[in-house]
Scaffold this motif. Structure first.
Motif, short mmCIF file in Angstrom:
data_model
loop_
_atom_site.label_atom_id
_atom_site.label_comp_id
_atom_site.label_asym_id
_atom_site.label_seq_id
_atom_site.Cartn_x
_atom_site.Cartn_y
_atom_site.Cartn_z
N GLU A 1 0.87 -1.29 -0.10
CA GLU A 1 0.01 -0.05 -0.17
C GLU A 1 0.95 1.17 0.10
O GLU A 1 0.61 2.28 -0.50
CB GLU A 1 -0.69 0.11 1.26
CG GLU A 1 -2.06 1.16 1.26
CD GLU A 1 -2.80 1.09 2.61
OE1 GLU A 1 -3.15 1.84 3.10
OE2 GLU A 1 -3.07 -0.31 2.99
N ARG A 2 2.03 1.22 0.90
CA ARG A 2 3.14 2.50 0.66
C ARG A 2 3.51 2.66 -0.28
O ARG A 2 3.73 3.62 -1.12
CB ARG A 2 4.00 2.14 1.96
CG ARG A 2 3.41 2.38 3.26
CD ARG A 2 4.38 2.15 4.33
NE ARG A 2 4.04 2.51 5.61
CZ ARG A 2 4.89 2.33 6.88
NH1 ARG A 2 6.01 1.81 6.62
NH2 ARG A 2 4.36 2.55 8.02
N VAL A 3 3.86 1.58 -1.28
CA VAL A 3 4.53 1.60 -2.51
C VAL A 3 3.48 2.16 -3.65
O VAL A 3 4.10 2.97 -4.25
CB VAL A 3 5.11 0.38 -2.86
CG1 VAL A 3 5.78 0.11 -4.27
CG2 VAL A 3 6.30 -0.03 -2.04
N LEU B 1 -5.41 -6.71 2.58
CA LEU B 1 -6.57 -6.13 2.75
C LEU B 1 -6.95 -5.45 1.52
O LEU B 1 -6.18 -5.03 0.63
CB LEU B 1 -6.58 -5.29 3.87
CG LEU B 1 -6.09 -5.91 5.37
CD1 LEU B 1 -6.09 -4.77 6.36
CD2 LEU B 1 -6.68 -7.09 5.71
N TYR B 2 -8.25 -5.27 1.57
CA TYR B 2 -8.94 -4.23 0.49
C TYR B 2 -10.19 -3.80 1.07
O TYR B 2 -10.84 -4.35 2.28
CB TYR B 2 -9.20 -4.93 -0.93
CG TYR B 2 -10.14 -6.33 -0.87
CD1 TYR B 2 -11.44 -6.40 -0.55
CD2 TYR B 2 -9.25 -7.64 -0.71
CE1 TYR B 2 -11.94 -7.36 -0.30
CE2 TYR B 2 -10.16 -8.82 -0.42
CZ TYR B 2 -11.55 -8.71 -0.37
OH TYR B 2 -12.35 -10.01 -0.32
N GLY B 3 -10.81 -2.74 0.39
CA GLY B 3 -12.08 -2.23 0.92
C GLY B 3 -12.08 -1.57 2.13
O GLY B 3 -10.96 -0.86 2.37
N GLY B 4 -13.16 -1.79 2.96
CA GLY B 4 -13.28 -1.00 4.23
C GLY B 4 -12.28 -1.48 5.22
O GLY B 4 -11.65 -0.52 5.87
N ALA B 5 -11.66 -2.76 5.04
CA ALA B 5 -10.66 -2.95 6.03
C ALA B 5 -9.38 -2.23 5.87
O ALA B 5 -8.60 -1.69 6.70
CB ALA B 5 -10.47 -4.37 5.98
N GLN C 1 -0.64 13.51 1.96
CA GLN C 1 -0.32 11.99 1.99
C GLN C 1 -1.44 11.26 2.12
O GLN C 1 -1.66 9.98 1.59
CB GLN C 1 0.79 11.71 2.85
CG GLN C 1 2.19 12.21 2.48
CD GLN C 1 3.22 12.49 3.73
OE1 GLN C 1 3.11 11.49 4.62
NE2 GLN C 1 4.38 13.07 3.52
N LEU C 2 -2.17 11.46 3.27
CA LEU C 2 -3.48 10.67 3.54
C LEU C 2 -4.47 10.88 2.42
O LEU C 2 -5.06 9.78 2.17
CB LEU C 2 -4.04 11.48 4.76
CG LEU C 2 -5.45 10.75 5.31
CD1 LEU C 2 -5.14 9.27 5.90
CD2 LEU C 2 -5.84 11.37 6.46
N GLY C 3 -4.72 11.96 1.72
CA GLY C 3 -5.70 11.95 0.56
C GLY C 3 -4.99 11.04 -0.37
O GLY C 3 -5.89 10.35 -1.01
N SER C 4 -4.00 11.08 -0.87
CA SER C 4 -3.52 10.15 -1.64
C SER C 4 -3.79 8.74 -1.47
O SER C 4 -3.89 7.93 -2.17
CB SER C 4 -1.74 10.50 -1.89
OG SER C 4 -1.38 9.58 -2.96
N ARG C 5 -3.20 8.58 -0.25
CA ARG C 5 -3.26 7.02 0.10
C ARG C 5 -4.75 6.57 0.29
O ARG C 5 -5.16 5.34 -0.58
CB ARG C 5 -2.70 6.82 1.54
CG ARG C 5 -3.15 5.41 2.20
CD ARG C 5 -2.02 4.58 1.73
NE ARG C 5 -0.57 4.70 2.42
CZ ARG C 5 -0.49 4.43 3.62
NH1 ARG C 5 -1.05 3.82 4.08
NH2 ARG C 5 0.59 4.84 4.00
N LEU C 6 -5.78 7.24 0.70
CA LEU C 6 -7.15 6.70 0.74
C LEU C 6 -7.83 6.78 -0.59
O LEU C 6 -8.56 5.97 -0.93
CB LEU C 6 -8.04 7.89 1.55
CG LEU C 6 -7.70 7.92 3.05
CD1 LEU C 6 -8.46 8.64 3.96
CD2 LEU C 6 -7.76 6.19 3.51
N LEU C 7 -7.42 8.00 -1.43
CA LEU C 7 -7.86 7.92 -2.96
C LEU C 7 -7.37 6.39 -3.71
O LEU C 7 -7.85 5.89 -4.34
CB LEU C 7 -7.14 9.04 -3.60
CG LEU C 7 -7.97 9.21 -4.99
CD1 LEU C 7 -9.40 9.36 -5.24
CD2 LEU C 7 -7.22 10.31 -5.61
N ILE D 1 -6.97 3.51 -2.25
CA ILE D 1 -7.76 2.53 -1.80
C ILE D 1 -8.95 2.33 -2.27
O ILE D 1 -9.64 1.69 -2.78
CB ILE D 1 -7.82 2.64 -0.06
CG1 ILE D 1 -6.20 2.51 0.46
CG2 ILE D 1 -8.80 1.86 0.34
CD1 ILE D 1 -6.30 2.72 1.85
N LEU D 2 -9.60 3.77 -2.49
CA LEU D 2 -10.96 3.92 -3.00
C LEU D 2 -10.98 3.29 -4.63
O LEU D 2 -11.73 2.52 -4.76
CB LEU D 2 -11.35 5.19 -2.88
CG LEU D 2 -12.92 5.42 -3.10
CD1 LEU D 2 -13.48 4.75 -2.04
CD2 LEU D 2 -13.35 6.88 -2.99
#
Length: 729
Positions: A403-405, A430-434, A497-503, A505-506
């Motif tokens: 996920e970090r990469v 993991l994927y999705g909500g988790a 960084q948080l926005g990029s990560r959650l985007l 995942i979504l």
């Protein structure tokens, strides 16, 4: 000339065997073209570049057709469907086209050679210098056995070291290709070894990784004529011809190795040619075989036994392979028929699906399908957010490191990352909500553990400045100036960084949802334009929602770092009093007691000293520095706690929740708008109808070929069963 075994049989059996051989040739071509799950028995030739592999294949065929010599000559496997035909005085060749295998193209031997050479040169220029797609040639000739032989690229044993990296990469590519071919259980592996000591297992090392017991492998020692002079004693020859089980283990086909020699020299009319015709080449092979037998008997001082003689020479190997392959053909007939029936049923279903899809290419039905897909897609999306185990984690899950990469790491201002082992479920895919929850947990861990950056004396002095009404020092203002600057610089990068990560995942939910729809047969296959539109709308919504959420978080951060509200950082007077008392430096009496008047006097004295060293003095005393540092710490930590709670709440409310309550309406609005504007462009009906028509024609051809083969094999099976009954006791 050794007569192929079928020529000695009665005419009916010979005709049955010939039809059986042709049927298997068609089956092999069908498996190659349509990637069907069955394989016809064949001989797979495996050896290193210097083992005489191509030369042995030519000797088995009875004529020369390929490059022979040093270096890599074969870059695509060459499948040779050889058929004995006593009426063909010269090889009759048909090349199976890569584009249309239904129509074999009759080619001269020279044209086949030129095609193979051109393919080898083409692949040599490409990045991937080898291809697993077979060149298929059908050959009828008076010297051909009834065999299907697959000649593979020669294995390479490169030297170590950085200078040989290109050759090492080539070696890995060839070995991977050969290993993949050996995986086919129906193939008989012809393992070539060029050595006079069986303890050296060069090619067997590769073969035994796939066939560890050599139970479907024929071992051949090539270049026998060069080895015989190397033996000094008869006992060495005995061990070489009949190696002990401790040296050559396993249960190889034929129980012991074969030994062959192929005379050097090419067929042609030029001065460099040794043989003027393939007949001369065939005679030379027979002569070489007799010379090898004579040389062995001379070394041994005795005549070869019948068993030993049956292992010497190309003709013995050819006879053994032809009998073995024919037995495999006959044994496999009852197994092939159910496979063909299963494939026929699958192709029939595929054709029915295509016809069904063609019947739904009208506006009303396409709109219904689009709306149904919209609802199903949103259902899968919601399911993934709420939690699901339907999609395989090994295919769609990401560990925290992955996920970090892929989505970006949460990196502190000093460039460090939070240790993976301290984040719960970091190693799980993991994927999705988790996955969303884990990313938020990491954000809390990282931001919640941030300490205030170091403060220098120069920063404190520069932050003091001059007031507009007096020249005293306002250390509370100084602390505020430093704290908000440090907080802004520290926390703002985490929002990006948080926005990029959650985007990230979504957006991953899209391919997982598509997989679930495909798995349940609810996917709109063939409607790529429509699917791209849905994907684009989803991704655009996710990106715009993330930007909007980021702006709201930035507003909070700016307001928190623009104006310091002391109530936010000092929750009660007791905490503030304890904070100020820590700078008084008062010493407690040794006896541990004091009266009230003394306490009041000491407090007033400490306060006066504090004002003298802070308000009226610009020399940065230790106490002043400690006060500023403590105030900065207090303000920074207050901003951190507020930022952490605010950012998490806003991403949950303004990034995650819109996927649930706003995305459905937006997608439906985009869908209906597209339906009204231009339905043909949304579904690309014209191209889709053309594509489905092409798929229908190809599937019909495939079904006809399978049906034809099924009828052939059933008839052959009936004839073989009848022959066994007649020949029985």
């Amino acid at each position: 000339m050794t007569t192929p075994p079928h020529t000695a049989s009665n005419g009916g059996e010979t005709e049955s065997q010939s039809r059986l051989y042709e049927a298997y040739n068609e089956l092999h071509g069908l498996a190659q073209e349509f990637e069907t799950p069955f394989d016809a028995p064949a001989v797979l030739v495996v050896g290193h570049q210097t083992d005489g592999k191509s030369a042995l294949v030519e000797a088995l065929m009875g004529f020369q057709f390929n490059h022979v010599g040093g270096g890599t000559k074969t870059r695509r496997p060459i499948t040779l469907h050889m058929k004995f035909n006593p009426e063909c005085d010269s090889p009759l060749c048909h090349l199976i086209s890569d584009s249309d295998s239904c129509v074999p193209l009759q080619k001269s031997l020279r044209e086949v050679q030129e095609y193979i050479e051109a393919e080898n040169m083409r692949l040599e220029r490409e990045t991937c210098q080898f291809s697993s797609k077979e060149i298929i040639v059908r050959v009828e000739y008076k010297y051909c056995p009834n065999l299907t032989i697959i000649d593979t690229p020669g294995l390479v044993a490169p030297a170590p070291g950085p200078k040989n990296r290109a050759l090492q990469a080539q070696s890995r590519a060839v070995e991977s290709l050969v290993r993949a071919k050996m995986q086919h259980k129906e193939f008989i592996v012809l393992c070539l070894e060029d050595c006079n000591d069986w303890s050296n297992a060069t090619t067997r090392r590769v073969v035994m990784q796939i066939d560890p017991e050599l139970s479907r492998t024929v071992v051949v020692s090539t270049k026998l004529d060069t080895k015989i002079p190397q033996f000094a004693r008869a006992s060495d020859v005995e061990v070489f011809l009949s190696p002990p089980a401790s040296v050559l283990d396993g249960f190889m086909l034929g129980d012991s190795p074969f030994f062959t020699s192929v005379p050097s020299g090419r067929v042609g009319s030029g001065q460099e040619s040794v043989y003027r015709s393939n007949d001369e080449f065939k005679q030379a092979i027979s002569l070489r075989e007799m010379e090898d037998v004579a040389s062995l008997e001379e070394k041994l001082g005795r005549s070869l036994s019948k068993q030993e003689r049956s292992r010497i020479g190309v003709s013995s190997l050819k006879l053994f392979l032809e009998e073995l392959l024919m037995k495999r053909y006959m044994d496999s007939v009852p197994l092939i028929i159910p496979l063909l029936e299963k494939e026929h049923r699958g192709t029939t279903r595929k054709l029915n699906d295509i016809n069904q899809e063609l019947s739904t290419l009208d506006e009303v039905k396409l709109k219904e399908k689009g709306r149904a897909f919209h609802d199903l897609f949103l259902t899968k999306l919601s399911l993934l957010l709420k939690g699901s185990v339907v999609a395989p984690p090994d295919k769609f899950g990401e560990t925290l490191q992955d996920e970090r990469v892929n989505g970006g790491a949460l990196i502190s201002i000093d460039g460090s990352q939070f240790p993976l082992k301290l984040i719960p479920n970091a190693g799980m895919r993991l994927y999705g909500g988790a996955q969303y929850h884990r990313a938020m947990a990491e954000f809390r861990f990282v931001v919640g553990g941030i300490k205030c950056p170091p403060i220098t004396r120069e920063e404190i002095v520069n932050a003091c400045g001059v007031e507009d009404i007096h020249d005293g020092t306002n250390y509370s203002r100084t602390a505020c100036v430093i704290a908000v600057a440090k907080a802004r610089d520290t926390f703002e990068p985490f929002l990006h960084q948080l926005g990029s990560r959650l985007l990230h995942i979504l957006k991953r939910l899209l391919p997982i949802s598509v997989y679930l729809l495909q798995k349940e047969g609810e996917f709109l296959s063939g409607h790529e334009v429509f699917l791209r539109r849905v994907s684009s709308a989803f991704n655009n919504f996710a990106e715009s929602t993330e930007r909007s959420c980021h702006e709201k978080c930035m507003e909070d951060l700016i307001s928190t770092t623009r104006y310091v509200t002391w109530s936010l950082h000092n929750k009660n007077r007791a905490g503030l009093r304890q904070f100020l008392d820590s700078f008084g430096g008062a010493e407690q009496p040794a006896n541990g007691g004091t009266d009230l008047s003394t306490s009041v006097q000491n407090t007033e004295t400490r306060l006066a000293d504090l004002l003298d060293s802070t308000l009226w003095n610009r020399r940065l005393a230790p106490s002043s520095e400690r006060i500023v540092y403590a105030l900065v710490q207090q303000i920074f930590h207050g901003i951190r706690e507020y930022f952490l709670a605010s950012a998490e709440l806003k991403f949950n409310c303004f990034f995650l929740m819109p996927i649930v309550d706003k995305l459905p309406a937006l997608l439906r609005e985009d869908l209906e708008s597209a339906f009204e504007d231009d339905l043909d462009n949304v579904f690309d009906i014209t191209n889709l109808r053309h594509s489905l028509g092409q798929r229908k024609r190809e599937t019909e051809i495939e079904m006809k070929r399978i049906q034809k083969l099924k009828d052939k094999f059933r008839k052959i099976h009936e004839q073989l069963s009848l022959h066994q009954v007649v020949a029985g006791p």
